[in-house]
Design an enzyme around this catalytic site. Structure first.
Site, PDB file in Angstrom:
ATOM      1  N   CYS A 265      10.049  25.854  -6.235  1.00 18.76           N
ATOM      2  CA  CYS A 265      10.859  24.712  -6.067  1.00 18.76           C
ATOM      3  C   CYS A 265      11.355  23.344  -6.784  1.00 18.76           C
ATOM      4  CB  CYS A 265      10.915  24.195  -4.309  1.00 18.76           C
ATOM      5  SG  CYS A 265      10.443  25.748  -3.530  1.00 18.76           S
TER       6      CYS A 265
HETATM    7  N1  SAJ Z   1       2.509  17.558  -5.372  1.00 20.51           N
HETATM    8  C1  SAJ Z   1       1.363  16.647  -5.725  1.00 20.51           C
HETATM    9  N2  SAJ Z   1       1.580  15.511  -4.798  1.00 20.51           N
HETATM   10  C2  SAJ Z   1       1.817  15.519  -3.747  1.00 20.51           C
HETATM   11  C3  SAJ Z   1       3.047  16.713  -3.168  1.00 20.51           C
HETATM   12  C4  SAJ Z   1       2.770  17.463  -3.886  1.00 20.51           C
HETATM   13  O1  SAJ Z   1       0.990  16.607  -6.738  1.00 20.51           O
HETATM   14  O2  SAJ Z   1       2.244  14.855  -3.194  1.00 20.51           O
HETATM   15  C5  SAJ Z   1       2.382  18.547  -6.165  1.00 20.51           C
HETATM   16  C6  SAJ Z   1       1.494  20.058  -5.400  1.00 20.51           C
HETATM   17  O3  SAJ Z   1       0.654  20.187  -6.012  1.00 20.51           O
HETATM   18  C7  SAJ Z   1       2.628  21.328  -6.167  1.00 20.51           C
HETATM   19  C8  SAJ Z   1       3.849  20.363  -6.334  1.00 20.51           C
HETATM   20  O4  SAJ Z   1       3.959  19.083  -6.392  1.00 20.51           O
HETATM   21  O5  SAJ Z   1       1.777  21.103  -7.249  1.00 20.51           O
HETATM   22  C9  SAJ Z   1       5.074  20.991  -4.968  1.00 20.51           C
HETATM   23  O6  SAJ Z   1       4.485  21.079  -3.752  1.00 20.51           O
HETATM   24  P1  SAJ Z   1       5.331  20.653  -2.761  1.00 20.51           P
HETATM   25  O7  SAJ Z   1       4.217  19.797  -1.460  1.00 20.51           O
HETATM   26  O8  SAJ Z   1       6.245  19.888  -2.640  1.00 20.51           O
HETATM   27  O9  SAJ Z   1       4.962  21.972  -2.590  1.00 20.51           O
HETATM   28  P2  SAJ Z   1       6.577  23.044  -2.503  1.00 20.51           P
HETATM   29  O10 SAJ Z   1       6.843  23.445  -3.987  1.00 20.51           O
HETATM   30  O11 SAJ Z   1       5.978  24.858  -1.945  1.00 20.51           O
HETATM   31  O12 SAJ Z   1       7.701  22.496  -1.923  1.00 20.51           O
HETATM   32  C10 SAJ Z   1       8.081  23.194  -0.773  1.00 20.51           C
HETATM   33  C11 SAJ Z   1       9.231  22.733  -0.854  1.00 20.51           C
HETATM   34  N3  SAJ Z   1      10.306  23.451   0.003  1.00 20.51           N
HETATM   35  C12 SAJ Z   1      11.397  23.564   0.097  1.00 20.51           C
HETATM   36  O13 SAJ Z   1      11.870  24.094  -0.837  1.00 20.51           O
HETATM   37  C13 SAJ Z   1      12.464  24.314   1.106  1.00 20.51           C
HETATM   38  C14 SAJ Z   1       9.766  21.255  -0.325  1.00 20.51           C
HETATM   39  O14 SAJ Z   1      11.127  20.969  -0.041  1.00 20.51           O
HETATM   40  C15 SAJ Z   1       8.897  21.173   0.844  1.00 20.51           C
HETATM   41  O15 SAJ Z   1       9.345  19.168   0.963  1.00 20.51           O
HETATM   42  C16 SAJ Z   1       7.614  20.812   0.616  1.00 20.51           C
HETATM   43  O16 SAJ Z   1       7.451  22.523   0.385  1.00 20.51           O
HETATM   44  C17 SAJ Z   1       6.776  20.482   1.717  1.00 20.51           C
HETATM   45  O17 SAJ Z   1       6.991  19.417   2.525  1.00 20.51           O
HETATM   46  O18 SAJ Z   1       5.612  21.588   1.513  1.00 20.51           O
END
Ligand code: SAJ
Length: 421
Positions: A265
């Site tokens: 995403c």
């Molecule tokens: N990440 C960081 N720092 C952070 C948060 C994440 O480096 O503070 C990295 C993670 O390691 C990962 C990437 O960013 O590699 C994405 O992480 P994410 O926590 O955003 O997880 P996703 O990709 O699974 O995002 C999903 C998304 N859900 C949908 O699209 C429906 C996002 O909108 C959600 O907010 C997120 O999950 C969530 O909250 O966990």
């Protein structure tokens, strides 16, 4: 409800479609789950789930009761009151929207479209997709008119694989139709299964809502990633600073620096908007800058590893044995899509390092296999994804040098042995 034997048909038995099917079935609805992969459909019809968030034990009762039926036959969609399209929207190699899956689904649905049906797009996409891409395909293929003969809306998926505190049922659902009647009809469909439905006036508003949610994350992650690089030069602990800022009970939301952005995403969705914005002579500078900063993190992490080997062991990267600890795109899942570990491994191998990895959730990765966790066998252990199953205190005790990109060694730091972002 129009004639027919399903409350909803869901197109796409993936990480969105299967939880959605379960949610509707749990609420007593009859569900048709459509997918083009016949092996998947056969397994689903045997009550076997391929989606971690929906165990087979939760799916099987709905299959044996006939509440969930899987099929490869789009024709069956004519027996459903509503059709929800939950298909992938990847990027092309040129980082442009790739709507192939959505277009193919619309082309397959059009000939079987029925008067009174409610068609909803759930896939994450740029504002305008529902009205400019899906609607014309459905209308030309059916001879029916959206807003007159059938309802058409957009409701972005908000599934976060692995999350248990918020589920498809409890996560509020945004719904926007091409007209008021479509919004109302689509909202009524979701209210059969989802606790909270939030109506917006158009599909464009719904499409942009989802992009804003994910661009917000990408930009804020880039902010702390940029700060991590500055803190490295200023010898300030960026983790300490973020944790301190997080004590502010209002007006601040903590994000963590890391080795880059992974997942299906966050790294991709923002480019859907920057691509569409160009049509309006508008450059989305925050999106592009966030992409630059986040895409640079694997390169920065390589230099942190190089510094750690140099200062910790008087060794260069070339010829060093490096263990990458955790390669999935985020903790406690096995999904490696767009994981920054791919680029980091590539950069270290190019620099002449002998790279292995250990990830309890990922048995094979980029031509390598996950090795036993023996930190002492390596010159450097680099924590790229901090799965909770690993004892990081033990890693610090046994390893020669540890580079920690996730603050997983907090409380176990040893000067000259543990380097952090
Ligand atoms: N990440 C960081 N720092 C952070 C948060 C994440 O480096 O503070 C990295 C993670 O390691 C990962 C990437 O960013 O590699 C994405 O992480 P994410 O926590 O955003 O997880 P996703 O990709 O699974 O995002 C999903 C998304 N859900 C949908 O699209 C429906 C996002 O909108 C959600 O907010 C997120 O999950 C969530 O909250 O966990």
């Amino acid at each position: 409800m129009t004639g027919g034997s399903y409350d909803v048909a869901i197109v796409g038995a993936g990480y969105v479609g299967v939880p959605l099917a379960q949610t509707f079935a749990d609420a007593g609805n009859r569900v048709l789950l459509i997918d083009v992969v016949s092996e998947l459909v056969d397994a689903l019809n045997r009550g076997i789930s391929h989606i971690e968030d929906v165990p087979s034990s939760a799916l099987e009762p709905h299959v044996s009761s006939g509440r969930i039926v899987a099929t490869t036959d789009y024709e069956q969609a004519k027996h459903a009151h509503a059709v929800l399209i939950a298909l992938p929207t990847p990027l092309t190699k040129q980082r442009e929207p790739d709507l192939t899956y959505v277009e193919r689904a619309a082309q397959a649905l059009a000939p079987v479209l029925q008067r009174g049906q409610v068609i909803v797009l759930e896939s994450t996409t740029y504002p305008g997709t529902t009205r400019e891409v899906v609607q014309p395909i459905l209308e030309s293929g059916s001879g029916l008119k959206a807003g007159v003969d059938f309802h058409l809306a957009m409701s972005p998926e908000r599934v976060d694989p692995g999350r248990t505190d918020w589920t498809t049922k409890t996560t509020p659902k945004v719904v926007g139709g091409i007209d008021a009647a479509s919004t109302e009809a689509a909202a009524a469909v979701y209210r059969k299964a989802v606790d909270t439905v939030h109506e917006v006036s158009t599909p464009e508003a719904a499409e942009l809502t989802k992009l804003l949610e994910n661009i917000f994350r990408s930009v804020n992650i880039a902010l702390v990633n940029e700060l991590a690089q500055l803190c490295d030069r200023m010898d300030i602990d960026v983790w300490e600073v973020i944790n301190a800022a997080a004590t502010k009970p209002f007006g601040f939301m903590p994000f963590q620096p890391g080795p880059g952005l992974g997942g299906h995403c966050i790294p991709l969705d923002p480019y859907y908007l920057s691509w569409k914005a160009r049509e309006f002579d508008f450059s989305t500078r925050f999106i592009e800058l966030a992409g630059e900063v986040n895409n640079n993190m694997p390169y920065f992490c390589r230099s942190v590893i190089s510094q750690a080997l140099n200062h910790g062991l008087k060794r260069s990267v070339s010829g060093s044995k490096i263990l990458i600890l955790g390669v999935a795109y985020k903790a406690d899942i096995g999904d490696c899509r767009e994981t920054p570990a791919t680029k980091l491994v590539e950069l270290l191998q190019k620099a002449g390092a002998d790279v292995s990895y250990h990830d309890p959730h990922v048995p094979a990765f980029e031509g390598l296999r996950s090795v036993e966790l023996e930190p002492e066998a390596y010159d450097c252990v680099a924590i790229v994804t901090a799965h909770s199953a690993v004892d990081y205190g033990d890693i610090v005790k046994r390893a020669k040098v540890v580079v920690d990109f996730r603050n997983a060694t907090k409380g176990h730091e040893i000067d000259g042995k543990v380097w952090k972002l």
